[in-house]
Design an enzyme around this catalytic site. Structure first.
Site, short mmCIF file in Angstrom:
data_model
loop_
_atom_site.label_atom_id
_atom_site.label_comp_id
_atom_site.label_asym_id
_atom_site.label_seq_id
_atom_site.Cartn_x
_atom_site.Cartn_y
_atom_site.Cartn_z
N LYS A 188 45.59 38.57 46.38
CA LYS A 188 44.62 39.35 45.62
C LYS A 188 44.91 40.82 45.84
O LYS A 188 45.47 41.20 46.87
CB LYS A 188 43.20 39.06 46.12
CG LYS A 188 42.12 39.44 45.11
CD LYS A 188 41.96 38.35 44.10
CE LYS A 188 40.79 38.55 43.19
NZ LYS A 188 40.42 37.29 42.54
N1 GLU Z 1 41.15 36.73 39.03
C1 GLU Z 1 41.07 35.35 38.66
C2 GLU Z 1 40.53 34.53 39.82
O1 GLU Z 1 39.82 35.03 40.66
C3 GLU Z 1 42.36 34.82 38.09
C4 GLU Z 1 43.56 34.88 38.99
C5 GLU Z 1 44.87 34.51 38.30
O2 GLU Z 1 44.85 34.16 37.15
O3 GLU Z 1 45.90 34.61 38.98
O4 GLU Z 1 40.73 33.35 39.89
#
Ligand code: GLU
Length: 416
Positions: free
Chosen positions: A105
């Protein structure tokens, strides 16, 4: 709210599941810790000529099952602790869905609403260049999260491509469809929430056509969740909210109209066909399904006793604290946990990455069908573990996920 940090709360969820499994303490410690943490401080020239320094993060929590995967958020409250928690959750989310990814993240501490479009572009490009040392289509693949979207992903993709000298579509997901994005990616998290809401109703014996639903948060996840729950399940969406407050109408909203209104006016609170309520009031409404789709910690020890919904389907990451979890579980409220309920986004991100690597693109039906099938499969897998261990759905989802990541770690062995 509790004194614990978000990462500590996330680890508590992990520990609850780990204590029921046959997991060696050494291995549990490996799985709890982030693999890589990158902090970047970087300058951005603002439109008036002065230079501001921003702080950003990229955390790769675990890569035992594949490249790190997870979004990047822009928010004034972003901290390293929060990004660590969010990366941690991504590891378990990709494992629950059995995607060949780990968890990562990123975040930048900034209020993007204060930036012009060109400032946002310069910030995005510089941040992506800064984290490029650990990013790559086989290393770590970012995606949208709070306050980032397909436009930002296009800048990221272009920046990386310029730096390496050729176009690399598979470097990020959530791109515009015309530029290597996947059809159905924008709606994907909301579609996954809809599937989970429908399955939760099945479990509880609720007729979707008679069900009432409240959605906290009206960003990408909340909007599509509300739309698809009303259009495809036929349930009544009686309340929605954004950061400025909420609106309530017991007759149910025309969600399409509401989305148009939000796009025009920037908020739902002034929408005329509803009664104004606060975000707190929305959470405590007497509805069948509550979808928290805003930020972390919405349901906590202070309000969990007053939640009246029969099921909570977590569109956001980390909307329920561990104390609240205990209260909801004691009160018999079914919680479909974030690492399952909002996994539709990363699942279609996986489809996008596969399409980019193959340079071969799917049609919308193919994406939707594959997503719905995988969401149902994962929901049922979690329900089986829930029954076997006699635990809540979150603990069951962790048990399933930890088992997969632990297997990969053990089978690969500890290097050297
Ligand atoms: N931000 C989204 C999540 O928290 C998607 C992450 C992604 O598609 O890699 O799952």
């Amino acid at each position: 709210m509790s004194e614990k940090s978000l990462y500590e709360m996330a680890v508590e969820q992990f520990n609850r599941a780990a204590s029921l499994m046959d997991l060696e303490p050494d291995l549990a410690e490996v799985l709890r810790r982030p693999k890589r943490v990158l902090i970047v401080e970087f300058p951005v020239r603002m439109d008036d000529g002065h230079v501001e320094v921003f702080t950003g993060y990229r955390v790769q929590h675990n890569v035992a099952r594949g490249p790190a995967k997870g979004g990047i958020r822009y928010h004034p409250d972003v901290t390293l602790d929060e990004v660590k928690a969010l990366a941690f959750w991504m590891t378990w989310k990709t494992a629950v869905m059995n995607l060949p990814f780990g968890g990562g993240k990123g975040g930048v501490k900034v209020d993007p609403k204060r930036l012009s479009r060109s400032e946002l572009e310069r910030l995005s490009r510089r941040f992506f260049s800064e984290i490029q040392v650990i990013i790559g289509p086989y290393n770590d693949i970012p995606a949208p999260d709070v306050n980032t979207n397909a436009d930002v992903m296009a800048w990221y993709m272009d920046t990386y491509s310029m730096n390496v000298g050729h176009t690399v579509l598979g470097i990020v997901t959530g791109k515009p469809v015309e530029l290597g994005g996947s059809k159905g990616r924008e709606e994907a998290t909301g579609r996954g929430v809809k599937v989970c809401a429908g399955l939760a109703m099945d479990v509880l014996g609720i007729d979707p056509k008679k069900a009432t639903v409240a959605v906290q948060g009206f960003g990408n996840v909340g909007q599509f969740a509300a739309l698809l729950i009303s259009q495809e399940l036929g349930s009544k969406v009686v309340a929605v909210s954004d950061s400025r407050g909420g609106i309530y109408n017991p007759e149910g909203f025309d969600v399409e109209e509401l989305i148009r209104y939000k796009k025009e006016h920037g908020t739902v609170v002034t929408y005329p066909k509803g009664e104004r309520i606060t975000n707190e009031e929305l959470l405590e409404l007497d509805v069948d399904i509550l979808v928290p789709a805003a930020l972390e910690g919405a349901i906590h020890a202070g309000n969990a006793e007053r939640i009246k919904a029969k099921a909570v389907v977590e569109g956001a990451n980390g909307p329920t604290t561990p104390e609240a979890d205990e209260i909801l579980s004691r009160r018999g409220i079914l919680v479909v946990p974030d690492i399952l309920a909002n996994a539709g986004g990363v699942t279609v991100s996986y489809f996008e990455w596969v399409q980019d690597l193959q340079s071969f693109f799917w049609d919308l039906d193919q994406v939707r069908n594959a997503l719905e099938k995988m969401m149902k499969g994962a929901f049922n897998d979690v329900m089986k573990v829930k029954e076997k261990y006699n635990v809540d759905m979150r603990t069951a989802a962790y048990i399933l996920a930890i088992d997969r990541v632990a297997y990969a770690t053990k089978k690969r062995g500890i290097y050297p």
